[in-house]
Design a protein around this motif. Structure first.
Motif, short mmCIF file in Angstrom:
data_model
loop_
_atom_site.label_atom_id
_atom_site.label_comp_id
_atom_site.label_asym_id
_atom_site.label_seq_id
_atom_site.Cartn_x
_atom_site.Cartn_y
_atom_site.Cartn_z
N UNK A 161 3.16 49.89 54.65
CA UNK A 161 2.69 49.29 53.29
C UNK A 161 1.92 49.80 52.35
N UNK A 162 1.75 50.98 52.38
CA UNK A 162 0.22 51.13 51.56
C UNK A 162 -0.37 51.38 52.26
N UNK A 163 -1.14 50.82 53.15
CA UNK A 163 -2.76 50.63 53.82
C UNK A 163 -2.04 51.38 55.04
N UNK A 164 -3.89 51.66 55.30
CA UNK A 164 -3.39 52.03 56.94
C UNK A 164 -4.35 50.94 57.74
N UNK A 165 -3.42 50.74 59.47
CA UNK A 165 -3.38 49.77 59.89
C UNK A 165 -4.34 50.48 61.94
N UNK A 166 -5.65 50.33 62.30
CA UNK A 166 -6.52 50.98 63.14
C UNK A 166 -5.75 49.98 64.48
N UNK A 215 -9.35 35.35 59.49
CA UNK A 215 -8.13 35.92 59.19
C UNK A 215 -8.08 37.29 58.81
N UNK A 216 -7.47 38.16 59.29
CA UNK A 216 -7.19 39.33 58.39
C UNK A 216 -5.96 39.99 58.47
N UNK A 217 -5.74 40.69 57.28
CA UNK A 217 -4.31 41.48 57.75
C UNK A 217 -3.77 41.59 59.19
N UNK A 218 -3.07 41.56 59.72
CA UNK A 218 -2.88 42.02 61.34
C UNK A 218 -0.95 42.33 61.26
N UNK A 221 -5.55 46.55 62.73
CA UNK A 221 -6.05 45.53 61.09
C UNK A 221 -6.06 46.88 60.22
N UNK A 222 -6.53 46.10 59.38
CA UNK A 222 -6.92 47.46 58.29
C UNK A 222 -8.70 48.08 58.17
N UNK A 223 -8.43 49.12 58.69
CA UNK A 223 -10.41 49.55 59.08
C UNK A 223 -10.90 49.15 57.79
N UNK A 224 -10.92 49.05 57.13
CA UNK A 224 -11.82 48.33 55.77
C UNK A 224 -12.21 46.71 55.77
N UNK A 225 -10.90 45.72 56.67
CA UNK A 225 -10.97 44.54 56.90
C UNK A 225 -11.97 45.00 58.41
N UNK A 274 -11.11 41.68 51.37
CA UNK A 274 -11.72 42.51 49.45
C UNK A 274 -11.20 42.87 49.08
N UNK A 275 -10.24 41.57 48.44
CA UNK A 275 -9.28 41.71 47.42
C UNK A 275 -10.57 40.46 46.38
N UNK A 276 -11.10 38.89 47.55
CA UNK A 276 -11.34 38.13 47.50
C UNK A 276 -12.66 38.68 45.63
#
Length: 446
Positions: A56-61, A130-133, A142-146, A311-313
């Motif tokens: 969904x346009x995000x990179x997950x590691x 609670x991270x997007x996973x 998980x998103x690397x930035x998160x 990160x959005x918050x």
């Protein structure tokens, strides 16, 4: 509750966005399409063969790949998976116990797999996160930035080389723009180690409380004054290099953050029928209502049932720069033995300051309700220079006081009785309101 480095300025925010934007993916009825992303990745200045997917346009590691790549560094962490509870337990500062399957990406570059939202609970040093996973082939991504924000490791994006850098040497800063159209000699930037302006783990001020920038030597413009006391002279020692924000006008602005939300449920107590994100919103929405009725301007970080990343918050706080941030959460532990209210305040106020004062006021109101009160929490990041929690870090970076309220533990019988009805959650909100109103002294600016 959610816990919680890119080193660039305003342009860096745009570059950071590129890091996590990639190939577009369409949602599938039974999950999400995950497109393998073969962007080069360096960890600790060494090339690694990491398995990453675009969803969904995000990179997950893969969490285990990240753990392996940080092995031997001060940001090393270990993780354990409890199959019975479907929980992942991360222990920072520990050596990672490798399974031998890490850093083994697929051989076909255009691999596409199915990803399903992960139902695994994540705990970092015992605290629920609670991270997007997503789950891909039995592994959690998980998103690397998160992850960088939550585990306090550095993530950069090398735009020239289109590479992801994890805990690598900082990229060379770009030369600052110079006034006018004159061709002036280039002056080297000197990085004193404090200028990490877009470091999400340290806040926008590079893990400090003031506004800082690179120490740049400035060549006087030909024809300009050489008098060091001349205000038009860039070498004037009395001229402040710190940007001054214009004074705020209008009503006092309070940002109310209902913790978690949407698919990020936070802690859950299935037996009691309590979902943290839902009771967070019930209490936070009532708090916002009371503040609005009193004349304050209220900004909510999210709506009911809305998913919003940490990160959005953090970015919303930086953009809006309200007068105060209140984040509403409720606690839980693996042992299910803790109870009582807990307020998290900014580390810069540990010896005294606005967030410590507000935390004390909140605790006083909670005590009046008959709730037990635990010590105020001041938690530093690993470098001991800023806040561990991303929300508090982001607010500190723009000099905004912020606290996180954890009124009760949803997994302890004594506390459950204080939060299991809407009326009780509204009483919690009213207690926070009274503390905030006393702290701010009313909605009118003095």
């Amino acid at each position: 509750m959610a816990k919680t480095r890119m080193r660039k300025g305003v342009k860096g925010l745009w570059i950071a966005a590129l890091l996590f934007a990639g190939l577009g993916c369409a949602a599938a009825a039974d999950g999400q399409k995950a497109q393998f992303n073969n962007m080069p990745v360096l960890a600790q200045d060494q090339v690694i063969a990491v398995e990453a997917y675009n969803i969904d346009d995000y990179n997950y590691f893969k969490l285990r790949d990240v753990a392996q790549s940080l092995q031997g560094s001060e940001k090393s962490f270990d993780l354990q998976y409890n199959e019975e509870s479907r929980s992942i337990y991360v222990s920072t500062g520990q050596s990672y116990a490798s399974l031998g399957t890490e850093l083994s990406p697929p051989q076909i570059a255009d691999t596409v797999k199915q990803a399903a939202p992960s139902k695994a609970a994540l705990y970092i040093d015992g605290a629920p996160m609670s991270l997007s996973a997503y789950n891909i082939d039995g592994y959690t991504y998980y998103k690397l930035q998160d992850l960088g924000q939550a585990l306090d490791f550095d993530v950069q994006y090398d735009e020239a080389g289109r590479r992801v850098l994890i805990e690598c040497q900082p990229l060379e800063p770009e030369a600052p723009e110079r006034p006018g159209d004159l061709e002036l000699p280039e002056q080297p930037d000197k990085d004193d180690g404090e200028n990490q302006e877009d470091d999400d783990n340290a806040g926008d001020t590079g893990e400090s409380w003031g506004v800082s920038g690179p120490d740049v030597s400035i060549t006087p413009i030909p024809g300009g004054s050489s008098d060091p006391q001349d205000p038009d002279n860039p070498n004037n020692p009395n001229q402040s290099s710190t940007p001054q924000r214009p004074p705020k006008t209008g009503p006092i602005v309070v940002m109310v953050d209902p913790g978690h939300g949407g698919r990020e449920t936070g802690s859950q107590n299935e037996e009691a029928g309590i979902v943290e994100s839902e009771i967070n919103y019930t209490a936070a929405s009532r708090l916002g209502q009371l503040l609005t009725q009193a004349g304050y301007k209220v900004i909510f970080t999210r709506g009911e049932g809305e998913t919003l990343s940490l990160s959005d918050r953090m970015e919303l706080i930086r953009q809006e720069q309200p007068d105060l941030v209140i984040s509403v959460h409720h606690n839980a532990t693996e042992e299910h033995t803790a109870y009582g209210a807990e307020v998290l305040a900014q580390v810069g106020d540990k010896e005294g300051g606005p967030t410590k004062q507000l935390a004390q006021l909140i605790n006083q109101e909670y005590e009046k309700m008959g709730q037990s009160v635990r010590p105020i929490v001041f938690r530093y990041n690993s470098a001991k220079t800023g806040d561990y929690y991303g929300l508090l870090r982001a607010a500190a970076s723009v000099e905004v006081p912020a606290v996180i309220s954890e009124f009760a533990f949803i997994d302890h019988p004594e506390d459950i009785a204080k939060i299991d009805t809407k009326e009780e959650l509204w009483q919690e909100a009213e207690a926070i309101f009274r503390a905030v109103d006393a702290f701010l002294g009313g909605p009118v600016r003095k």
